[in-house]
Design a protein around this motif. Structure first.
Motif, PDB file in Angstrom:
ATOM      1  N   SER A 134       9.909  -4.306   2.624  1.00  0.00           N
ATOM      2  CA  SER A 134       9.038  -3.140   2.498  1.00  0.00           C
ATOM      3  C   SER A 134       7.627  -3.511   2.073  1.00  0.00           C
ATOM      4  CB  SER A 134       9.632  -2.152   1.494  1.00  0.00           C
ATOM      5  OG  SER A 134       9.694  -2.734   0.194  1.00  0.00           O
ATOM      6  N   ILE A 135       7.438  -4.745   1.568  1.00  0.00           N
ATOM      7  CA  ILE A 135       6.082  -5.176   1.216  1.00  0.00           C
ATOM      8  C   ILE A 135       5.219  -5.355   2.452  1.00  0.00           C
ATOM      9  CG2 ILE A 135       6.823  -6.285  -0.920  1.00  0.00           C
ATOM     10  CD1 ILE A 135       6.738  -8.953   0.529  1.00  0.00           C
ATOM     11  N   PHE A 136       5.851  -5.465   3.621  1.00  0.00           N
ATOM     12  CA  PHE A 136       5.099  -5.602   4.864  1.00  0.00           C
ATOM     13  C   PHE A 136       5.046  -4.303   5.649  1.00  0.00           C
ATOM     14  CE2 PHE A 136       7.181  -9.704   3.986  1.00  0.00           C
ATOM     15  CZ  PHE A 136       6.060 -10.498   3.841  1.00  0.00           C
ATOM     16  N   ASP A 137       5.444  -3.198   5.035  1.00  0.00           N
ATOM     17  CA  ASP A 137       5.491  -1.918   5.724  1.00  0.00           C
ATOM     18  C   ASP A 137       4.098  -1.312   5.765  1.00  0.00           C
ATOM     19  OD1 ASP A 137       6.284   0.354   6.959  1.00  0.00           O
ATOM     20  OD2 ASP A 137       7.133   1.298   5.180  1.00  0.00           O
ATOM     21  N   THR A 187       1.408   4.498   4.323  1.00  0.00           N
ATOM     22  CA  THR A 187       0.854   5.024   3.086  1.00  0.00           C
ATOM     23  C   THR A 187       1.396   6.430   2.877  1.00  0.00           C
ATOM     24  OG1 THR A 187      -1.086   5.816   4.277  1.00  0.00           O
ATOM     25  CG2 THR A 187      -1.245   3.641   3.272  1.00  0.00           C
ATOM     26  N   SER A 188       0.938   7.074   1.804  1.00  0.00           N
ATOM     27  CA  SER A 188       1.412   8.416   1.495  1.00  0.00           C
ATOM     28  C   SER A 188       0.761   9.475   2.369  1.00  0.00           C
ATOM     29  CB  SER A 188       1.136   8.733   0.026  1.00  0.00           C
ATOM     30  OG  SER A 188      -0.248   8.629  -0.246  1.00  0.00           O
ATOM     31  N   LEU A 189      -0.271   9.095   3.137  1.00  0.00           N
ATOM     32  CA  LEU A 189      -0.933  10.065   4.004  1.00  0.00           C
ATOM     33  C   LEU A 189      -0.172  10.197   5.324  1.00  0.00           C
ATOM     34  CD1 LEU A 189      -4.646   9.054   3.360  1.00  0.00           C
ATOM     35  CD2 LEU A 189      -3.324  10.843   2.269  1.00  0.00           C
ATOM     36  N   ASN A 190      -0.665  11.044   6.185  1.00  0.00           N
ATOM     37  CA  ASN A 190       0.008  11.284   7.456  1.00  0.00           C
ATOM     38  C   ASN A 190      -0.129  10.111   8.418  1.00  0.00           C
ATOM     39  OD1 ASN A 190       0.819  13.884   6.661  1.00  0.00           O
ATOM     40  ND2 ASN A 190      -1.139  14.778   7.343  1.00  0.00           N
ATOM     41  N   TYR A 191      -1.053   9.226   8.182  1.00  0.00           N
ATOM     42  CA  TYR A 191      -1.238   8.071   9.052  1.00  0.00           C
ATOM     43  C   TYR A 191      -1.519   6.853   8.179  1.00  0.00           C
ATOM     44  CZ  TYR A 191      -6.075   9.456   8.203  1.00  0.00           C
ATOM     45  OH  TYR A 191      -7.253   9.837   7.608  1.00  0.00           O
ATOM     46  N   SER A 192      -1.243   5.688   8.742  1.00  0.00           N
ATOM     47  CA  SER A 192      -1.356   4.454   7.977  1.00  0.00           C
ATOM     48  C   SER A 192      -2.813   4.079   7.774  1.00  0.00           C
ATOM     49  CB  SER A 192      -0.623   3.322   8.705  1.00  0.00           C
ATOM     50  OG  SER A 192      -0.808   2.111   8.022  1.00  0.00           O
ATOM     51  N   MET A 193      -3.168   3.811   6.536  1.00  0.00           N
ATOM     52  CA  MET A 193      -4.527   3.365   6.214  1.00  0.00           C
ATOM     53  C   MET A 193      -4.545   1.925   5.711  1.00  0.00           C
ATOM     54  SD  MET A 193      -6.151   6.728   4.359  1.00  0.00           S
ATOM     55  CE  MET A 193      -7.740   5.914   4.245  1.00  0.00           C
ATOM     56  N   ASN A 194      -3.374   1.283   5.716  1.00  0.00           N
ATOM     57  CA  ASN A 194      -3.332  -0.083   5.205  1.00  0.00           C
ATOM     58  C   ASN A 194      -4.117  -1.054   6.071  1.00  0.00           C
ATOM     59  OD1 ASN A 194      -1.703   1.018   3.331  1.00  0.00           O
ATOM     60  ND2 ASN A 194       0.115  -0.174   3.803  1.00  0.00           N
ATOM     61  N   TRP A 195      -4.272  -0.727   7.347  1.00  0.00           N
ATOM     62  CA  TRP A 195      -5.009  -1.627   8.230  1.00  0.00           C
ATOM     63  C   TRP A 195      -6.495  -1.685   7.885  1.00  0.00           C
ATOM     64  CZ3 TRP A 195      -2.053  -4.695  11.007  1.00  0.00           C
ATOM     65  CH2 TRP A 195      -0.773  -4.273  11.359  1.00  0.00           C
ATOM     66  N   ASN A 206      -5.870 -13.707   5.774  1.00  0.00           N
ATOM     67  CA  ASN A 206      -4.783 -14.424   5.107  1.00  0.00           C
ATOM     68  C   ASN A 206      -5.041 -14.548   3.610  1.00  0.00           C
ATOM     69  OD1 ASN A 206      -3.649 -14.752   7.628  1.00  0.00           O
ATOM     70  ND2 ASN A 206      -4.299 -16.873   7.862  1.00  0.00           N
ATOM     71  N   PHE A 207      -6.286 -14.818   3.266  1.00  0.00           N
ATOM     72  CA  PHE A 207      -6.648 -14.982   1.861  1.00  0.00           C
ATOM     73  C   PHE A 207      -6.531 -13.666   1.104  1.00  0.00           C
ATOM     74  CE2 PHE A 207     -10.077 -14.933  -1.377  1.00  0.00           C
ATOM     75  CZ  PHE A 207      -9.558 -15.892  -2.230  1.00  0.00           C
ATOM     76  N   LEU A 208      -6.964 -12.570   1.727  1.00  0.00           N
ATOM     77  CA  LEU A 208      -6.880 -11.266   1.057  1.00  0.00           C
ATOM     78  C   LEU A 208      -5.428 -10.840   0.847  1.00  0.00           C
ATOM     79  CD1 LEU A 208      -9.712  -9.206   2.799  1.00  0.00           C
ATOM     80  CD2 LEU A 208      -9.589  -9.852   0.401  1.00  0.00           C
ATOM     81  N   GLY A 209      -4.529 -11.288   1.726  1.00  0.00           N
ATOM     82  CA  GLY A 209      -3.131 -10.927   1.577  1.00  0.00           C
ATOM     83  C   GLY A 209      -2.483 -11.493   0.337  1.00  0.00           C
ATOM     84  N   LEU A 210      -3.118 -12.469  -0.316  1.00  0.00           N
ATOM     85  CA  LEU A 210      -2.569 -13.042  -1.542  1.00  0.00           C
ATOM     86  C   LEU A 210      -2.854 -12.183  -2.762  1.00  0.00           C
ATOM     87  CD1 LEU A 210      -3.496 -16.796  -0.952  1.00  0.00           C
ATOM     88  CD2 LEU A 210      -1.289 -15.696  -0.617  1.00  0.00           C
ATOM     89  N   PHE A 211      -3.768 -11.238  -2.651  1.00  0.00           N
ATOM     90  CA  PHE A 211      -4.074 -10.357  -3.769  1.00  0.00           C
ATOM     91  C   PHE A 211      -3.033  -9.242  -3.858  1.00  0.00           C
ATOM     92  CE2 PHE A 211      -8.130 -12.338  -2.932  1.00  0.00           C
ATOM     93  CZ  PHE A 211      -8.637 -12.556  -4.203  1.00  0.00           C
ATOM     94  N   SER A 212      -2.824  -8.762  -5.050  1.00  0.00           N
ATOM     95  CA  SER A 212      -1.851  -7.689  -5.257  1.00  0.00           C
ATOM     96  C   SER A 212      -2.356  -6.379  -4.655  1.00  0.00           C
ATOM     97  CB  SER A 212      -1.591  -7.500  -6.756  1.00  0.00           C
ATOM     98  OG  SER A 212      -1.103  -8.697  -7.339  1.00  0.00           O
ATOM     99  N   TYR A 213      -1.421  -5.651  -4.057  1.00  0.00           N
ATOM    100  CA  TYR A 213      -1.671  -4.320  -3.515  1.00  0.00           C
ATOM    101  C   TYR A 213      -2.662  -4.322  -2.356  1.00  0.00           C
ATOM    102  CZ  TYR A 213       0.528  -3.142  -7.932  1.00  0.00           C
ATOM    103  OH  TYR A 213       1.385  -3.073  -8.999  1.00  0.00           O
TER     104      TYR A 213
END
Length: 224
Positions: A7-10, A13-21, A84-91
């Motif tokens: 689920s860490i790669f899911d 978000t809590s909104l109607n559409y994904s904003m993680n990108w 890749n580097f940013l993916g090492l940070f939390s959240y």
């Protein structure tokens, strides 16, 4: 357990559409400000990396030097490395761990190379299907093998990048999940192992971006 682990790669978000990108846009924060009278340490490190990458790519391009090609592959390298580097940070969402992103880039590059090669260098592309010195009986099989290996190239590029990013994050997640159950001595050992894994992931972030860029350029050279 496996659902919670992955689920860490899911990308939801809590909104109607994904904003993680949107995390892919964060790389703009790493672009150094070159308008200072005295260059900063970050800008000097950035320029050293750019010069090193230019020298490496010039060796591969050799006589077919094209500044536009250098700009494209340098942009891909910096984009993948910083994500890749940013993916090492939390959240912060790791966008390069998903085939949606990696396969899109590899397919875009591969299709453009194939179109250019078959339109501009048709004879060379046909010759490349049969290696030099192949016996006549093996030529049909070699054409089939070379065609299959050429078709799966974008998939191998995408899977190599995403799998390496997923593997490191999963390993760190598995180790850290046992933290509340450990005593003080084992907890110190876990922290040390996590620190070593973070250093390893930093090197993987650079190496995977470098491998993606170099392999893409080698595929381009074969069509030219």
């Amino acid at each position: 357990m496996m659902m919670n682990l992955f689920s860490i790669f899911d990308p939801s978000t809590s909104l109607n559409y994904s904003m993680n990108w949107i995390s892919s846009i964060f790389i703009l924060l790493f672009i150094p400000n070159l308008y200072w009278f005295i260059p900063s340490r970050w800008s000097m490190m950035y320029l050293c990396l750019i010069y090193y990458l230019i020298n490496e790519l010039k060796i591969l391009i050799n006589k077919n030097l094209n500044k536009f090609n250098l700009l494209i592959f340098m942009s891909f390298f910096l984009f993948i490395m910083l994500n890749n580097f940013l993916g090492l940070f939390s959240y912060i969402f790791t966008s390069t761990s998903h085939l949606n992103l990696t396969l899109s880039y590899s397919l875009m590059l591969w299709i453009s190379f194939m179109l250019f090669g078959w339109i501009k260098n048709t004879n060379h592309m046909f010759i490349h299907l049969v290696p030099q010195g192949t016996p006549g009986l093996l030529m049909p099989f070699m054409v089939l093998i070379e065609s299959v290996s050429n078709i799966i190239r974008p998939g191998t590029l995408a899977v190599r990048l995403s799998a390496n990013m997923i593997a490191g994050h999963l390993l760190m997640t598995l180790i850290s999940s046992t933290g509340p159950l450990l005593n003080f001595n084992y907890l110190i050992l876990m922290v040390l192992s996590q620190s070593m894994l973070i250093i390893l992931e930093l090197s993987v972030a650079f190496i995977q971006a470098y491998v993606f860029t170099i392999l893409s350029m080698l595929y381009m050279i074969e069509t030219n």
